[in-house]
Design a protein around this motif. Structure first.
Motif, mmCIF file in Angstrom:
data_model
loop_
_atom_site.group_PDB
_atom_site.id
_atom_site.type_symbol
_atom_site.label_atom_id
_atom_site.label_comp_id
_atom_site.label_asym_id
_atom_site.label_seq_id
_atom_site.Cartn_x
_atom_site.Cartn_y
_atom_site.Cartn_z
ATOM 1 N N LEU A 190 -22.743 3.109 11.415
ATOM 2 C CA LEU A 190 -22.994 1.773 10.806
ATOM 3 C C LEU A 190 -22.545 0.754 11.678
ATOM 4 O O LEU A 190 -21.319 0.969 12.443
ATOM 5 N N GLU A 203 -25.819 -0.642 2.205
ATOM 6 C CA GLU A 203 -26.636 0.676 2.324
ATOM 7 C C GLU A 203 -26.535 1.347 0.833
ATOM 8 O O GLU A 203 -27.553 1.741 0.600
ATOM 9 N N ALA A 258 -27.955 6.229 2.624
ATOM 10 C CA ALA A 258 -27.726 5.375 1.670
ATOM 11 C C ALA A 258 -27.034 6.058 0.407
ATOM 12 O O ALA A 258 -26.207 5.575 -0.203
ATOM 13 N N CYS A 261 -23.482 6.750 0.906
ATOM 14 C CA CYS A 261 -22.672 5.284 0.720
ATOM 15 C C CYS A 261 -22.538 4.844 -0.872
ATOM 16 O O CYS A 261 -21.695 4.416 -1.441
#
Length: 366
Positions: A190, A203, A258, A261
């Motif tokens: 990222l 995310e 995602a 996260c």
């Protein structure tokens, strides 16, 4: 405490006081000017910062960060003074971050503070970075006597005030929550702009699966390194799709960056809420103040808010202007200390990577 003289609480100033605050304990260089008025209020006159941003997948090294601070210090300070509409001659003191933090960046900012002190004949005030966060949070939100959750890249602590000291009820046993999030952001590549933690938060909003991770609270403390390792291991799982897309219509048992996260945030934040609630119960408080860079995370504020409402309490938090490292928090804490008669002699205007929150004599509170 033994050997300490108990002082009267801070009184309303007899005249306006001005302070310049300099912060540079990590990758953010900040300068801010604050004024304490005769009616007891405080006014933020300026609060500027410049962030050292590295390429995706890379962290910031002490030497390079210190070089960034040296290159940008003059411009950031000049712009802060211009925005405040005052000069350094008008300031009563110059406040700088004494610690904790990264050694080389701290030394760079301390050198700038000493130079200004000598050039303009102004007193120096060394400030504990953590106390700076707390005092700025109290000032902005109006929280009276809260349990403080301090969460940043280098620190994770649950704190409460007692007898002119900020007592640490619980803390991380290994890495800080911000460091945990930042390191995982590097694993999944990222961007570091504006910060890896912020991009993790964005995310996580797209995540749909909550995967099993270790949940490690130990009394009032937390441990985060094992959770980070487990999350990193999930990126090697055959079900992980780095591009976020399934391999075909039959590929239903997959998860994305995602999802990881989202899972990491939910698990770690639940642990922080738990130890904060335990501290509230211990001291009988109904207020929580969240400070530090991670404190600007909206999801953490939401989860803490749910817990606080169930206890008929309130959560206090600030936005990124005051949560993320900044110069104005150093000016606020430093000016409070200066008005109690404290200053830092030039010969002792050093900095230290290890400066615990509970080592500070909070003379300005009753």
């Amino acid at each position: 405490m033994p050997g300490r003289v108990r002082r009267c609480p801070l009184k309303t100033p007899d005249r306006p006081y001005l302070a310049l605050g300099l912060e540079g304990s990590a990758n953010k260089l900040g300068a801010g000017v604050i004024r304490h008025d005769v009616d007891g209020s405080s006014t933020v006159l300026s609060n500027l910062r410049h962030t050292y941003i590295t390429p995706p997948g890379e962290g910031f090294l002490p030497r390079d960060t210190a070089l960034h601070h040296r290159e940008w210090a003059l411009k950031v300070i000049k712009d802060a003074m211009k925005q405040a509409g005052v000069s350094i001659h008008d300031c009563d003191c110059i406040c700088y971050t004494k610690g904790p933090g990264m050694g080389a960046p701290l030394q760079s900012v301390a050198l700038v503070a000493r130079t200004l002190s000598l050039l303009y004949n102004k007193p120096l005030v060394g400030v504990n970075h953590c106390v700076g966060h707390i005092e700025m949070g109290r000032e902005i939100t109006g929280a009276q006597n809260p349990v403080v959750l301090y969460v940043s890249g280098g620190n994770t602590q649950v704190i409460a005030y007692s007898r002119q000291c900020y007592r640490i009820f619980g803390e991380t046993l290994d890495i800080a929550v911000g460091n945990c999030l930042d390191r995982f952001a590097r694993v999944i590549n990222l961007s570091n702009d504006p910060s890896p933690g912020y991009n993790i938060e964005q995310e996580a909003k797209k995540g749909k699966r909550l995967l099993p991770l270790p949940y490690t609270t130990k009394g009032m403390d937390v441990s985060l390194s094992g959770i980070l390792t487990s999350t990193e291991a999930l990126t090697l799982d055959k079900r992980f799709r780095a591009d976020g897309q399934p391999n075909g219509p039959d590929d239903t048992d997959y998860f994305t960056p995602a999802d990881l996260c989202f899972t990491l945030q939910e698990t770690v934040f639940a642990m922080l809420v738990e130890i904060t609630e335990r501290a509230m119960a211990h001291i009988g408080s109904k207020e929580v103040l969240i400070v530090g860079g991670v404190g600007s995370n909206v999801r953490l504020q939401e989860m803490m808010g749910i817990m606080a409402r169930e206890r008929d309490g309130n959560v206090f938090a600030t936005d990124e202007r005051f949560c993320i490292d900044n110069g104005i928090m150093i000016a606020q804490a430093g000016l409070l200390s200066f008005r109690m008669g404290h200053s830092t002699p030039l010969t002792k205007s050093t900095c230290t990577q290890r400066f615990r929150t509970d080592e500070v004599h909070v003379a300005w509170r009753a």
